[in-house]
Design a protein around this motif. Structure first.
Motif, PDB file in Angstrom:
ATOM      1  N   VAL A 372       0.844  -1.202   0.000  1.00 29.16           N
ATOM      2  CA  VAL A 372       0.000   0.000   0.000  1.00 29.16           C
ATOM      3  C   VAL A 372       0.875   1.247   0.000  1.00 29.16           C
ATOM      4  CG1 VAL A 372      -1.734   1.281   1.308  1.00 29.16           C
ATOM      5  CG2 VAL A 372      -1.870  -1.204   1.174  1.00 29.16           C
ATOM      6  N   ARG A 373       0.503   2.211  -0.825  1.00 25.72           N
ATOM      7  CA  ARG A 373       1.240   3.468  -0.866  1.00 25.72           C
ATOM      8  C   ARG A 373       1.105   4.224   0.446  1.00 25.72           C
ATOM      9  NH1 ARG A 373      -1.263   6.649  -5.733  1.00 25.72           N
ATOM     10  NH2 ARG A 373      -3.024   6.366  -4.323  1.00 25.72           N
ATOM     11  N   SER A 374       2.086   5.084   0.742  1.00 26.54           N
ATOM     12  CA  SER A 374       2.030   5.874   1.971  1.00 26.54           C
ATOM     13  C   SER A 374       0.896   6.885   1.946  1.00 26.54           C
ATOM     14  CB  SER A 374       3.366   6.600   2.184  1.00 26.54           C
ATOM     15  OG  SER A 374       3.639   7.456   1.092  1.00 26.54           O
ATOM     16  N   SER A 375       0.404   7.246   0.778  1.00 26.38           N
ATOM     17  CA  SER A 375      -0.707   8.197   0.691  1.00 26.38           C
ATOM     18  C   SER A 375      -2.061   7.537   0.920  1.00 26.38           C
ATOM     19  CB  SER A 375      -0.699   8.880  -0.682  1.00 26.38           C
ATOM     20  OG  SER A 375      -0.812   7.919  -1.713  1.00 26.38           O
ATOM     21  N   ASP A 376      -2.125   6.214   0.877  1.00 29.52           N
ATOM     22  CA  ASP A 376      -3.363   5.490   1.133  1.00 29.52           C
ATOM     23  C   ASP A 376      -3.365   4.979   2.580  1.00 29.52           C
ATOM     24  OD1 ASP A 376      -4.141   5.903  -1.507  1.00 29.52           O
ATOM     25  OD2 ASP A 376      -3.103   4.097  -2.193  1.00 29.52           O
ATOM     26  N   LEU A 377      -4.482   4.403   2.986  1.00 26.20           N
ATOM     27  CA  LEU A 377      -4.617   3.943   4.365  1.00 26.20           C
ATOM     28  C   LEU A 377      -4.910   2.456   4.395  1.00 26.20           C
ATOM     29  CD1 LEU A 377      -4.998   4.712   7.454  1.00 26.20           C
ATOM     30  CD2 LEU A 377      -7.437   4.619   6.949  1.00 26.20           C
ATOM     31  N   LEU A 378      -4.173   1.746   5.247  1.00 26.15           N
ATOM     32  CA  LEU A 378      -4.461   0.349   5.551  1.00 26.15           C
ATOM     33  C   LEU A 378      -4.766   0.277   7.037  1.00 26.15           C
ATOM     34  CD1 LEU A 378      -4.535  -2.668   4.747  1.00 26.15           C
ATOM     35  CD2 LEU A 378      -2.112  -2.778   5.379  1.00 26.15           C
ATOM     36  N   ALA A 379      -5.933  -0.226   7.403  1.00 26.88           N
ATOM     37  CA  ALA A 379      -6.370  -0.270   8.794  1.00 26.88           C
ATOM     38  C   ALA A 379      -6.888  -1.665   9.137  1.00 26.88           C
ATOM     39  CB  ALA A 379      -7.455   0.783   9.040  1.00 26.88           C
ATOM     40  N   ARG A 380      -6.783  -1.992  10.422  1.00 27.54           N
ATOM     41  CA  ARG A 380      -7.383  -3.239  10.917  1.00 27.54           C
ATOM     42  C   ARG A 380      -8.581  -2.865  11.772  1.00 27.54           C
ATOM     43  NH1 ARG A 380      -5.534  -7.132  15.784  1.00 27.54           N
ATOM     44  NH2 ARG A 380      -6.994  -8.847  15.390  1.00 27.54           N
ATOM     45  N   LEU A 381      -9.766  -3.356  11.375  1.00 30.21           N
ATOM     46  CA  LEU A 381     -10.988  -3.024  12.094  1.00 30.21           C
ATOM     47  C   LEU A 381     -11.171  -3.909  13.321  1.00 30.21           C
ATOM     48  CD1 LEU A 381     -13.481  -2.369   9.172  1.00 30.21           C
ATOM     49  CD2 LEU A 381     -11.857  -0.826  10.275  1.00 30.21           C
ATOM     50  N   GLY A 382     -10.526  -5.072  13.316  1.00 30.00           N
ATOM     51  CA  GLY A 382     -10.699  -6.019  14.409  1.00 30.00           C
ATOM     52  C   GLY A 382     -10.748  -7.418  13.843  1.00 30.00           C
ATOM     53  N   GLY A 383     -10.333  -8.414  14.653  1.00 34.19           N
ATOM     54  CA  GLY A 383     -10.344  -9.784  14.167  1.00 34.19           C
ATOM     55  C   GLY A 383      -9.482  -9.916  12.935  1.00 34.19           C
ATOM     56  N   ASP A 384     -10.055 -10.512  11.867  1.00 38.45           N
ATOM     57  CA  ASP A 384      -9.315 -10.690  10.613  1.00 38.45           C
ATOM     58  C   ASP A 384      -9.835  -9.763   9.529  1.00 38.45           C
ATOM     59  OD1 ASP A 384     -11.759 -11.872  10.418  1.00 38.45           O
ATOM     60  OD2 ASP A 384     -11.073 -13.573   9.219  1.00 38.45           O
TER      61      ASP A 384
END
Length: 752
Positions: A372-384
């Protein structure tokens, strides 16, 4: 190779550099700033008592000593002058009393000013002998006598008799009754006894008492008294007094310096103790401040990040999504939300334990973050569950590329605590604004699409709208096949010939072949023959155009050298250049290396560039000038369909304008408007005025050829003469005809 103008999407060359575990830096909430304590004063800022005392004291000693020296010297000179003046007054009285009778005639007002007459009178009265006799035992070494008119009526130096001293300040002072004296030094002086060297004198101008019955002096007498011994004694005394005074002051300074140094030492020790105490206090405050900052940062990070993976959590994801939607609305751009869920993650937890499950989530986060590019967002909402917010100019094209690569990276096996684990993922895609205009709407749509992907068999992505899913899958599949086309030998280069327009009549009577254009052709083992309009556009969007363009350039140069080795003479081979190739910083170097490797002379290579490429590519003019310096020819393809400025066109180092097939198709047809003919005529006239060659492409009928000939077009190209053929077929055709090198056009040109 024909290229479709346009910009590629940002995820085309594999996803960009990895993002940090904390997501975009702009999303972090920095803790409230805590002002650090002021640093202790630098040692250089301390007051140096000894230094300043020394500087001030020595300066004062020097100033006072100088003033005392000058004052003492001036006082000594005044006393010496006063003493000598009194003595000169006494000698004047003796001189007047002894020689008054002889002097009276010389002081008369009507005395002639002739020096010889005066000397005669003086000799007659014997004044020289008498004056020398009077002054024999005295320190008076010279006498001068002036009448009231300032005339020197007598001087012990005969050469000065007859001089006028009316304007002399000493004479003027004595004439009104005041004695004027001065101390002078002479390197050489004419005295009674002859010349004297290095002598100090007191010269005095004194009035001669008035005659009986008169109030004004009869004249002025000037005496020179030798005071050299007195001056030398006074100078020695002065030196001794000055040395004694300076020694005394330096002794006092040394005593005071000892006292000041002792005081300075006491102050320095006290200051050092205070500084040490302040430093300890400052360090304690700084340590507490850093601890507070670290605690605030940890709280802030925990509030917005997942403690296991370090990725942004649900709260930060929602905040970023709101920000991204507002930004996309302002810029009228698309936005994609990718909702990712691991397939059968619960089975890993149940079979291998939660510790392995946690390591799995950490490894998944690392792999996803690396794409993922640094300008985009990768998040974990919970669980998998993970979410990727993708900001892009064309999210519809970029999102499936991103999703496919995320799925592919998770398919690779993972080694976790001695277990080989392999998982897959299902991804749902929702687009802004078509699938929702708020973060909640997009999240729900992406979640729904993710469940559709799971129902469809898992390990795949699915758009919220099903029709987009099929198109994206087909495009992703074609891109994978296209990237393997060069390795599989499925790509080839065909060539379409160009002919001299005025020497051509029809298919059987084509004019001399003056060049060929290289065109990429793809015959997929799975898809069959793929039209250039489909795979060239896909290559542009995916970034594969750079690799494909370099291959076509090399193949065209090699074929051109093979034809020349076979005895065929062609003016040039044309190769199309896309905007992505032109934007590469090493494109000019690629052309240079290709020419050097194949041995093709630079003028035998022509690069065709569309108007839109020139206008869209950054620093296009500089790149074209560099290509011009290499010696290759340059051509503007599809001229007239873009929006380039004529003023800008004048600056381009080009040799050829290619008239687009859309204009050629509209001429010489029943009911056709005259606009296409007028445009072609204008382009040809513009080219002629600029000294450029013209090539009309897409010529398919004799009527079109006749119209172009009437408009004086230089070269033609199209199905009327030849379809694109392989290099071997082209060589066979050319060997059956007489190939003509060069073109009579005005642009037969200069190597660019």
């Amino acid at each position: 190779m024909r290229s479709t103008p346009g910009q590629g999407h940002p995820h085309s060359d594999s996803l960009k550099a990895p993002a940090t575990a904390g997501g975009p830096a702009g999303l972090q909430r920095p803790p409230a700033p805590v002002s650090p304590p002021a640093p202790p004063a630098a040692p250089n800022s301390q007051f140096r008592l000894t230094r300043y005392f020394s500087l001030v004291s020595l300066g004062l000693i020097a100033a006072v000593g100088l003033l005392l020296t000058l004052s003492m010297r001036a006082q000594m000179q005044r006393e010496l002058i006063h003493m000598a003046e009194r003595r000169n007054e006494a000698m004047t009285a003796v001189f007047i009393n002894a020689l008054g009778t002889q002097l009276s005639p010389l002081l008369a007002a009507d005395l002639p000013a002739d020096p010889d007459s005066l000397r005669t009178m003086i000799e007659a009265h014997g004044l020289h002998a008498q004056a020398r006799a009077l002054m024999r035992n005295a320190d008076i070494i010279k006498i001068k006598l002036y009448n009231r008119a300032g005339l020197t009526v007598y001087s012990s130096s005969a050469a000065q008799i007859g001089e006028n001293k009316r304007d002399n300040a000493g004479f003027q002072s004595a004439l009104v009754g005041r004695t004027a004296s001065a101390l002078v030094h002479r390197d050489s002086f004419d005295a009674f006894e002859g010349q004297r060297a290095q002598v100090d004198l007191i010269s005095s101008y004194m009035p001669i008492p008035p005659a009986p019955g008169e109030s004004a002096p009869q004249g002025v007498i000037e005496l020179y008294q030798d005071v050299t011994p007195f001056v030398e004694r006074l100078a020695g005394l002065h030196r001794r007094l000055v040395l004694f005074g300076f020694g005394l002051m330096l002794g006092l300074y040394g005593l005071q310096l000892l006292l000041v140094q002792r005081a300075q030492g006491i102050l320095r020790r006290q200051a050092q103790a205070l500084e040490d105490a302040n430093r300890v206090l400052d360090q304690r405050v700084q340590d507490r401040t850093e601890e507070l900052r670290a605690a605030l940062a940890r709280l802030e990070h925990l509030a917005h990040h997942d403690p296991l993976t370090g990725l942004p959590n649900r709260l930060l994801c929602h905040e970023h999504l709101r920000y991204a939607i507002a930004k996309a609305q302002r810029q009228q751009r698309q936005l994609a939300v990718l909702f990712l869920d691991l397939d059968r993650f619960k089975e890993v937890n149940d079979m291998l334990g939660h510790s392995v499950g946690d390591d799995l989530l950490i490894e998944v986060s690392r792999r996803l973050g690396a794409l993922v590019r640094s300008s985009d967002l990768l998040a974990r909402l919970g669980g998998d569950e993970f979410v990727c917010v993708l900001e892009s100019e064309d999210a519809l094209l970029d999102a499936p590329v991103v999703a496919d690569k995320l799925i592919q990276t998770l398919c690779r096996p993972m080694e976790l605590q001695g277990h080989e684990v392999q998982v897959s993922a299902s991804i749902g895609i929702a687009l802004f604004p078509s699938d929702g205009t708020t973060g909640e709407e997009l999240a729900r749509a992406a979640d729904t699409a993710m469940y559709e992907a799971k129902r469809a068999g898992r390990n795949r992505f699915h758009f919220y709208r099903p029709e987009l899913t099929q198109a994206a899958l087909a495009r992703a599949h074609m891109e994978r096949l296209l990237r393997r086309s060069l390795e599989g030998g499925e790509m080839s280069v065909h060539y379409q010939s160009k002919f001299l327009a005025q020497a051509s009549d029809c298919l059987d009577e084509a004019g001399p072949c003056c060049g060929v254009e290289a065109l990429a052709r793809w015959h997929s083992s799975e898809l069959g023959a793929v039209p250039p309009g489909r795979f060239i556009a896909l290559a542009e969007e995916s970034g594969f155009i750079n690799e494909l363009g370099a291959w076509v350039l090399r193949r065209a140069c090699e074929d051109m050298m093979a034809w020349r080795a076979a005895g065929l003479v062609l003016d040039h081979v044309s190769v199309n250049v896309s905007v992505r190739q032109l934007e590469r910083g090493d494109f000019v170097e690629l052309v240079r290396e290709t020419l050097a490797a194949t041995g093709l002379p630079p003028p035998a290579l022509e690069l065709e560039i569309t108007e839109s490429v020139i206008m869209n590519a950054d620093n296009a003019l500089a790149t074209l000038n560099d290509l011009h310096a290499l010696g290759v020819q340059l051509s503007i393809d599809d001229f007239g369909t873009g929006y380039s400025s004529l003023a800008y066109l004048r600056l381009l180092p080009i040799q050829t304008l290619k008239i687009d097939r859309s204009f050629v198709a509209g001429i010489a047809q029943a009911g056709a408007e005259a606009g296409d003919s007028a445009i072609i005529e204008a382009v040809i006239g513009l080219a002629r005025s600029l000294g450029l060659n013209t090539v009309a492409e897409g010529v398919e009928t004799p009527e079109q050829l006749a119209a172009l000939q009437a408009l004086d077009c230089a070269q033609v190209q199209g199905f009327l003469f030849s379809r694109p053929v392989s290099a071997e077929q082209l060589q066979s055709q050319l060997q059956g005809h007489s190939a003509v090198a060069g073109s009579p056009s005005p642009a037969k040109t200069a190597s660019v």
